[in-house]
Design an enzyme around this catalytic site. Sequence first.
Site, PDB file in Angstrom:
ATOM      1  N   SER A 139       8.128   3.703   9.777  1.00 31.41           N
ATOM      2  CA  SER A 139       8.739   4.911   9.189  1.00 31.41           C
ATOM      3  C   SER A 139       8.905   5.909  10.348  1.00 31.41           C
ATOM      4  CB  SER A 139       7.444   5.328   8.139  1.00 31.41           C
ATOM      5  OG  SER A 139       7.953   6.810   7.775  1.00 31.41           O
ATOM      6  N   TYR A 152      -0.998   7.083   5.372  1.00 35.41           N
ATOM      7  CA  TYR A 152       0.282   6.284   5.583  1.00 35.41           C
ATOM      8  C   TYR A 152       0.859   6.576   6.985  1.00 35.41           C
ATOM      9  CZ  TYR A 152       5.176   5.376   4.445  1.00 35.41           C
ATOM     10  OH  TYR A 152       6.432   4.750   4.552  1.00 35.41           O
TER      11      TYR A 152
HETATM   12  N1  LIG Z   1      11.711   4.773   1.004  1.00 29.73           N
HETATM   13  C1  LIG Z   1      11.341   5.589   1.723  1.00 29.73           C
HETATM   14  O1  LIG Z   1      11.792   6.775   1.711  1.00 29.73           O
HETATM   15  C2  LIG Z   1      10.925   4.853   3.035  1.00 29.73           C
HETATM   16  C3  LIG Z   1      10.766   5.713   4.259  1.00 29.73           C
HETATM   17  C4  LIG Z   1      10.101   5.328   5.298  1.00 29.73           C
HETATM   18  C5  LIG Z   1       9.557   3.845   5.436  1.00 29.73           C
HETATM   19  N2  LIG Z   1       9.747   3.279   4.449  1.00 29.73           N
HETATM   20  C6  LIG Z   1       9.037   1.853   4.222  1.00 29.73           C
HETATM   21  O2  LIG Z   1      10.021   0.855   3.972  1.00 29.73           O
HETATM   22  C7  LIG Z   1       9.375  -0.187   3.557  1.00 29.73           C
HETATM   23  C8  LIG Z   1      10.221  -0.464   1.933  1.00 29.73           C
HETATM   24  O3  LIG Z   1       9.641   0.537   1.247  1.00 29.73           O
HETATM   25  P1  LIG Z   1      10.852   0.965  -0.146  1.00 29.73           P
HETATM   26  O4  LIG Z   1      10.927   2.113  -0.208  1.00 29.73           O
HETATM   27  O5  LIG Z   1      11.707  -0.145  -0.350  1.00 29.73           O
HETATM   28  O6  LIG Z   1       9.430   0.672  -1.171  1.00 29.73           O
HETATM   29  P2  LIG Z   1       9.339  -0.042  -2.395  1.00 29.73           P
HETATM   30  O7  LIG Z   1       7.998   0.672  -3.023  1.00 29.73           O
HETATM   31  O8  LIG Z   1      10.582   0.144  -3.260  1.00 29.73           O
HETATM   32  O9  LIG Z   1       9.260  -1.565  -2.260  1.00 29.73           O
HETATM   33  C9  LIG Z   1       7.986  -2.149  -1.672  1.00 29.73           C
HETATM   34  C10 LIG Z   1       7.932  -3.511  -1.969  1.00 29.73           C
HETATM   35  O10 LIG Z   1       6.832  -4.069  -1.274  1.00 29.73           O
HETATM   36  C11 LIG Z   1       5.956  -4.848  -2.189  1.00 29.73           C
HETATM   37  N3  LIG Z   1       4.596  -5.035  -1.951  1.00 29.73           N
HETATM   38  C12 LIG Z   1       3.738  -3.970  -1.854  1.00 29.73           C
HETATM   39  N4  LIG Z   1       2.364  -4.263  -1.604  1.00 29.73           N
HETATM   40  C13 LIG Z   1       2.543  -5.847  -1.404  1.00 29.73           C
HETATM   41  C14 LIG Z   1       1.822  -6.762  -1.130  1.00 29.73           C
HETATM   42  N5  LIG Z   1       0.250  -6.449  -0.945  1.00 29.73           N
HETATM   43  N6  LIG Z   1       2.112  -8.136  -1.116  1.00 29.73           N
HETATM   44  C15 LIG Z   1       3.456  -8.322  -1.270  1.00 29.73           C
HETATM   45  N7  LIG Z   1       4.367  -7.463  -1.609  1.00 29.73           N
HETATM   46  C16 LIG Z   1       4.059  -6.366  -1.696  1.00 29.73           C
HETATM   47  C17 LIG Z   1       6.160  -4.072  -3.705  1.00 29.73           C
HETATM   48  O11 LIG Z   1       5.943  -5.178  -4.606  1.00 29.73           O
HETATM   49  C18 LIG Z   1       7.631  -3.893  -3.565  1.00 29.73           C
HETATM   50  O12 LIG Z   1       8.461  -4.568  -3.889  1.00 29.73           O
HETATM   51  C19 LIG Z   1       7.874   0.035   3.284  1.00 29.73           C
HETATM   52  O13 LIG Z   1       7.194  -0.479   4.293  1.00 29.73           O
HETATM   53  C20 LIG Z   1       7.823   1.601   3.590  1.00 29.73           C
HETATM   54  O14 LIG Z   1       6.697   2.017   3.883  1.00 29.73           O
HETATM   55  C21 LIG Z   1      10.334   3.863   3.166  1.00 29.73           C
END
Ligand SMILES: NC(=O)c1ccc[n+]([C@@H]2O[C@H](COP(=O)([O-])OP(=O)(O)OC[C@H]3O[C@@H](n4cnc5c(N)ncnc54)[C@H](O)[C@@H]3O)[C@@H](O)[C@H]2O)c1
Length: 256
Positions: A139, A152
Amino acid sequence: MKRFVGKTIAVTGAARGIGAAVAERLLAEGATVIALDQDGSGLEATAQALRSQAFKPCVVDITEQQQVAGLIERMDRQHPLDGLVNAAGILDAAPFEQLSAKAWRRLFEVNVHGTFHVCQAVARCMLPRGRGAIVNVASNAATTPRVNLSGYCASKAAVAMLTRCMGLELGAQGVRCNVVSPGSTRTAMLHQLSGDDDGLEQRVVQGDLGLHRIGIPLGKIAEPQDIAAGIVFLLSDDANHITLQNLVMDGGATFG
Ligand SMILES: NC(=O)c1ccc[n+]([C@@H]2O[C@H](COP(=O)([O-])OP(=O)(O)OC[C@H]3O[C@@H](n4cnc5c(N)ncnc54)[C@H](O)[C@@H]3O)[C@@H](O)[C@H]2O)c1
């Protein structure tokens, strides 16, 4: 472009959001995708939407090391892995003095330990073949402090450094390791932060000096597909001399 014909890529967090967008793009480019997530019904819904035999859903909790190691070993025997994307992750927002030890530990269990479990299991399969590419999703909060996100941010900083250390050790054996650091991206995770606050998206774009955020110079929130494009590039042979890098994809929000 069909850069992944004949290749197999494992993607964690593939049930939705950025992971699902990565899976979709990889399938379009000819890959077989081992789709890992703890959310079985989410994986099923994504499989139905993608309508592809090359999308192989596997329910797994990445915090369970034995479960992960067994599954990866089995999948790799059937479909030798060429690449890995770790997009599974969680977010928990709270003022520092109120963040519970349980929430802190869970952030590290999923974001750091989970990523480590999957990376190690996959690297052990890739190393004897002398090739592979790993992209871990951190991130922009890995390098820029954010109000109410201490756990986080710290967990994502650990993911970014883990990835670069892996890159250093595994490079001579043909395995490239890179980080993608998204900024605010339109997924369930962003919705978790904003809740029913309709104005939040606009404030994220405009910035909020009270929260020490400068806003997004490109003037928009990312779509998951924007982030998937960068991840898939780093996985592909187009990036075959790139390793140990952190590609920040946040519309300029943290000045690169
Ligand atoms: N959306 C944002 O603004 C953003 C910004 C920066 C970084 N990120 C990072 O991008 C990545 C994807 O984020 P997103 O926005 O698609 O999130 P999201 O919450 O939409 O999806 C995350 C997925 O991870 C799965 N997951 C969570 N814990 C798990 C576990 N213990 N075992 C297996 N699967 C698990 C969930 O079931 C979900 O399908 C994450 O690492 C997040 O930290 C997101």
